[in-house]
Design an enzyme around this catalytic site. Sequence first.
Site, PDB file in Angstrom:
ATOM      1  N   ASP A  46       0.843  -1.202   0.000  1.00 12.63           N
ATOM      2  CA  ASP A  46       0.000   0.000   0.000  1.00 12.63           C
ATOM      3  C   ASP A  46       0.877   1.251   0.000  1.00 12.63           C
ATOM      4  OD1 ASP A  46      -2.977   1.023   0.811  1.00 12.63           O
ATOM      5  OD2 ASP A  46      -1.420   2.243   1.753  1.00 12.63           O
ATOM      6  N   TYR A  51       3.541   9.643  -0.621  1.00 13.71           N
ATOM      7  CA  TYR A  51       4.619   9.041   0.184  1.00 13.71           C
ATOM      8  C   TYR A  51       5.983   9.243  -0.490  1.00 13.71           C
ATOM      9  CZ  TYR A  51       0.786   6.305   2.383  1.00 13.71           C
ATOM     10  OH  TYR A  51      -0.359   5.882   3.009  1.00 13.71           O
ATOM     11  N   LYS A  76      -2.420   5.961  -4.159  1.00 15.46           N
ATOM     12  CA  LYS A  76      -3.461   6.949  -3.828  1.00 15.46           C
ATOM     13  C   LYS A  76      -3.125   8.273  -4.493  1.00 15.46           C
ATOM     14  CE  LYS A  76      -3.367   4.802   0.732  1.00 15.46           C
ATOM     15  NZ  LYS A  76      -1.920   4.554   0.937  1.00 15.46           N
ATOM     16  N   HIS A 109      -6.920  10.071  -1.880  1.00 13.33           N
ATOM     17  CA  HIS A 109      -6.252   9.971  -0.579  1.00 13.33           C
ATOM     18  C   HIS A 109      -7.027  10.662   0.561  1.00 13.33           C
ATOM     19  CE1 HIS A 109      -1.959   9.274   1.117  1.00 13.33           C
ATOM     20  NE2 HIS A 109      -2.868   9.076   2.042  1.00 13.33           N
TER      21      HIS A 109
END
Length: 280
Positions: A46, A51, A76, A109
Site C-alpha cells: 500500500d 509518500y 493513492k 487519498h
Amino acid sequence: MTDTPALPLNDGNSIPQLGFGVWRLEEADAPKVVGAAIDAGYRHIDTAQGYDNEAGVGEAIAQASVARDQLFVTSKLRNGHQGYDSALRSLDESLGRLKLDYLDLFLIHWPAPEHDRYADTWRALVEARKQGKVRSIGVSNFLPEHIQRIIDETGVVPAVNQLELHPAYQQRDIREWHRDKDIQIECYSPLGGQESKLLEDEMIKGIADAHGKSTAQVIIRWHLQQNLIVLPKSSKPERAKDNFDVWDFVLSGDDIAKIDALDRPDGKTLPQPDENNQLF
Ligand code: A2P
C-alpha cells in the site's frame, strides 16, 4: 508459506486482508524493505503518490521473486492532483513510476472538501477502471457524507475506504455504516501510529504472553478476526516479518472483548478526514 486470506470487494475482485504499509519509507530504502516484505510473504503493498516512494516500491516489485499478478498493489491520488483530467494524468504518472501497466486499487487519498473536487475526481477513477488502468477504486479518509455524495452523483460505490483504525480508535458506528453499503474498511496506523502506546499496553502484553506472540501480532490479529483489512508498516524488515507471522493463533472472544474496551473517543492520532490536510 501461508497465503494471505482475502476479502471480497463489491466489484467482484478480492483483496488480501493483510498488507504492507509504506508511509514514511524513504524512496532509497523502499527496494530493500519492500523486497524483504515480499520475501516474508506479503502480497499486498500500500503506497501513495504523497509518500514519495512509488519508484522505490516499483523497483522492489520489478525485482520480486513473485510474479506481478501474485501481488496486490495500491496507490493513492495526491490531494493537489484532484480534478478529472489531472487525476487521470497523475494515475498514468504513478503507473510510470511503479513500472506497472495496472494498479489493483487506486484511492482518492483525502476528500479535501475545501477544494470541492472529490466528486469529479471520483468520475475520473471510474473512467480509469473502465480503461483497465486500475482493477478496483476506492477512497481514503472519507466521511459517510463524502461517500454518499459520490454514490449519489455517479451510482458507483467505492470498493474500500482506508481509515485510521486501531484498538484505541475503533470507529464502530462508521464500520456499521460501511457494512451496510458493502464497502470494505482498510485500517492504517493499525498499531496505533508512530507514538503508539498500544504496543506497550500491559493488558495486550498479557494476551500476547498467553499466546506466545508479540503485542503487535495480537493487535493485527484483532483486526483480522473482525474482517478488517490491516496495513501495518515498519521500516525494519524483522518487524515486518513478525507482523506477517499471525496465522498460527486465534484470539478468544474474551481476548477480543478486552481489546474492544480500549476504544477511546480521543484515540485518533492523525488529522480528521475533513480537516484541511497538508500531509499529502
Ligand atoms: P518502525 O518503522 O520503527 O518499525 P503503524 O503506523 O502501522 O500503526 O505502526 C506504528 C509504528 O510501530 C511503525 O511506525 C513502526 O515503526 C512500529 N512497529 C511496526 N511493527 C512493530 C513491531 N512488530 N514491534 C514494534 N514496533 C513496531
